[in-house]
Design an enzyme around this catalytic site. Structure first.
Site, PDB file in Angstrom:
ATOM      1  CE  LYS A 414      -3.747  -2.025   2.817  1.00 39.90           C
ATOM      2  NZ  LYS A 414      -4.888  -1.832   1.908  1.00 39.90           N
ATOM      3  NE  ARG A 488     -10.724 -10.309  -1.861  1.00 40.07           N
ATOM      4  CZ  ARG A 488     -11.049  -9.394  -2.785  1.00 40.07           C
ATOM      5  NH1 ARG A 488     -11.358  -9.788  -3.997  1.00 40.07           N
ATOM      6  NH2 ARG A 488     -11.091  -8.122  -2.484  1.00 40.07           N
TER       7      ARG A 488
END
Length: 520
Positions: A414, A488
């Site tokens: 990020k 996920r």
């Protein structure tokens, strides 16, 4: 008999029923936690343990922690806001609080106000309100302290939007003078409930009934809203402030008696427990909310996977010995608690390959927290996660929370700005743990299971890579398109475990029904 057994996933700010989600296609959400458990804005924290205080044995099923006597865990301090309640109003500095809506304020100030009203104002108080000295319109959270002719605080008017407006009651903490004890007038509270404006604008909760035969969840009663709002109004996170650290070694509420500069300080305002307040429920809710806020706001250095597991262990221990149960409960009635924690390579042996792949790059190994509880009338088989025949008659509620203690994005890293809030990427885990504590402490008639995959998505030589293929616990192979989609992956393994337990329970129920049919 088939009972509805929903599984809920809490990633960050949403709750998704099992039949509406694909664990492999969940999208990243923001990290403000707003689930059924009220967390609101500005979450803060109190205390946690150091990394060195946790240790894990490869042969042990449960993580063991030896907390420092100085540094207590978040859960142990979660009830600190309840110190601001008292049983009686015998203090000389008692201040009566009259909650009212704008409609009723206008009626009080009108000339036709009758002397037999439940709330009445003296001519001096009416003059004070109409003089322009104060601008009080009875908006939600507005507080007006009315003095007596000598200038001393005499009563407080509190503007509320509706009878369940707990955040307006939280405003009392800032406006009631220090050292005073507030007492909410029960007649005024009843008047708000019965007023036409409250009936029209009050929060209409249609109720949510996940299980047949269990009452729907409703909004708080006015007395409960007042108590919970006042408790949360005292919440603060100041573990890392110098004065708090000096006082207790790990931080304490900024509202505690004492001084920030060495000068004497009056105690924070207290509240007399409102009449007809469900204390057990309010104590449990306040603890759960403060605990979740503390966990979420703690910096990642002090809240890694092992710290999160240690918090779960403390919560489970408090339920076992009865210390974490609400008012009026005993340790014998808490129910049966089972906590299983897998860490490091134990995850591989149990098939949680996706959880291990995401968390293996961090020096703090990944963890899977498996907490189970059910009422005392049932029993858990210590050798299996399958409930007994008696327990199988209760609905099964499984909560799955995302426990990414810090998310750097992995090799698909990020930006600096993108990492600013990533210490809160475990907000889902904090929420389901707190909600699990609330369910167990209030003895709800369900079988509860909480699954939390806790990892830190870091960058190192053994980080999982883009285009790696991971075989999940379900046996499905998943190609990694972006390492920043770690949530996920870990939820997929946890959901598979949750569903496997449900399938085994359903099979046992069907077998039991067949046996009963043959007997008949």
């Amino acid at each position: 008999m088939n009972l509805l057994r929903p599984i809920y996933i809490i990633k960050s700010n949403f709750v998704v029923p099992r039949n509406r989600v694909n664990p492999l296609t969940l999208k990243t959400q923001n990290n403000n936690v707003r689930a059924r458990l009220t967390l609101s804005h500005n979450p803060r924290h109190f205390a946690s343990m150091s990394t060195e205080s946790c240790s894990s044995s490869p042969a042990a099923e449960t993580l063991t922690c030896s907390a420092s006597p100085v540094a207590s865990a978040c859960f142990e301090r979660s009830g600190r806001v309840l110190a601001h309640f008292t049983e009686s109003n015998e203090a000389d500095s008692t201040l009566k609080v009259y909650p009212l809506t704008k409609l009723y304020l206008d009626k009080l100030l009108a000339k036709e106000s009758q002397s037999n009203e439940k709330i009445s104002l003296t001519e001096f108080e009416k003059t004070w309100l109409n003089s322009g000295c104060v601008s009080f319109k009875a908006k939600g959270g507005e507080v007006c302290i009315l003095p007596d002719p000598s200038g001393r605080p005499n009563k407080a008017l509190l503007g509320i939007e509706n009878a369940s407006d707990l955040w307006s009651f939280a405003a009392l903490v800032k406006h009631v003078p220090q050292g005073h004890v507030a007492e909410i007038d029960p007649a005024a509270l009843d008047l708000v409930v019965s007023s036409s404006e409250a009936k029209k604008d009050d929060f209409k909760d249609p109720g949510f009934t996940p299980f047949p035969g269990i009452p729907a969840f409703k909004s708080l009663s006015p007395a409960d809203a007042a108590a919970l709002g006042f408790a949360l109004g005292h919440y603060s996170f100041d573990r890392y402030k110098k004065d708090s650290a000096e006082k207790s070694g790990n931080g304490s509420s900024s509202n505690d008696d004492g001084a920030e500069t060495g000068k004497p300080k009056k105690p924070a305002p207290k509240l007399v427990w409102p009449a007809n307040c469900n204390r057990s429920e309010i104590v449990a809710m306040a603890r759960a909310i403060c605990w979740a806020r503390d966990l979420i706001t703690t910096p990642a250095e002090d809240m890694g996977p092992q710290h999160l597991a240690a918090e779960a262990e403390r919560m489970a221990a408090s339920l076992r010995d009865g210390s974490g149960v609400g008012v009026g409960s005993s340790s014998e009635s808490v129910g049966e608690v089972k906590l299983r924690i897998l860490t490091g390579d134990e995850l591989l042996r149990e098939g949680f390959r996706a959880v291990h792949a995401v968390g293996r790059a961090c020096y703090r190994p990944p963890v899977l927290i498996d907490f189970q509880w059910q009422p005392a009338s049932c029993s858990l088989d210590p050798k299996s996660s399958t409930p007994s025949a008696t327990a199988s008659k209760l609905p099964l509620l499984t909560l799955v929370g995302k426990g990414v203690c810090f998310d750097s994005g992995g090799l698909d890293i990020k930006s600096a700005g993108g990492m600013k809030t990533m210490k809160m990427d475990m907000g889902g885990a904090a929420t389901v743990l707190a909600l699990g504590y609330l369910v167990a402490s209030q003895q709800l008639p369900v079988r509860l299971r909480v699954l939390v995959p806790a990892v830190e998505n870091s960058v190192s030589a053994n980080s999982y890579r883009p285009l790696d293929v991971i075989r999940t616990k379900a046996g499905i192979t998943v190609e990694v398109g972006n390492t920043d989609a770690e949530g996920r992956l870990i939820l997929a393994d946890a959901l598979t475990e949750a569903l496997a337990c449900q399938v085994s329970v359903e099979e046992e129920e069907e077998e039991g029904e067949k046996k009963e049919g043959r007997r008949g």
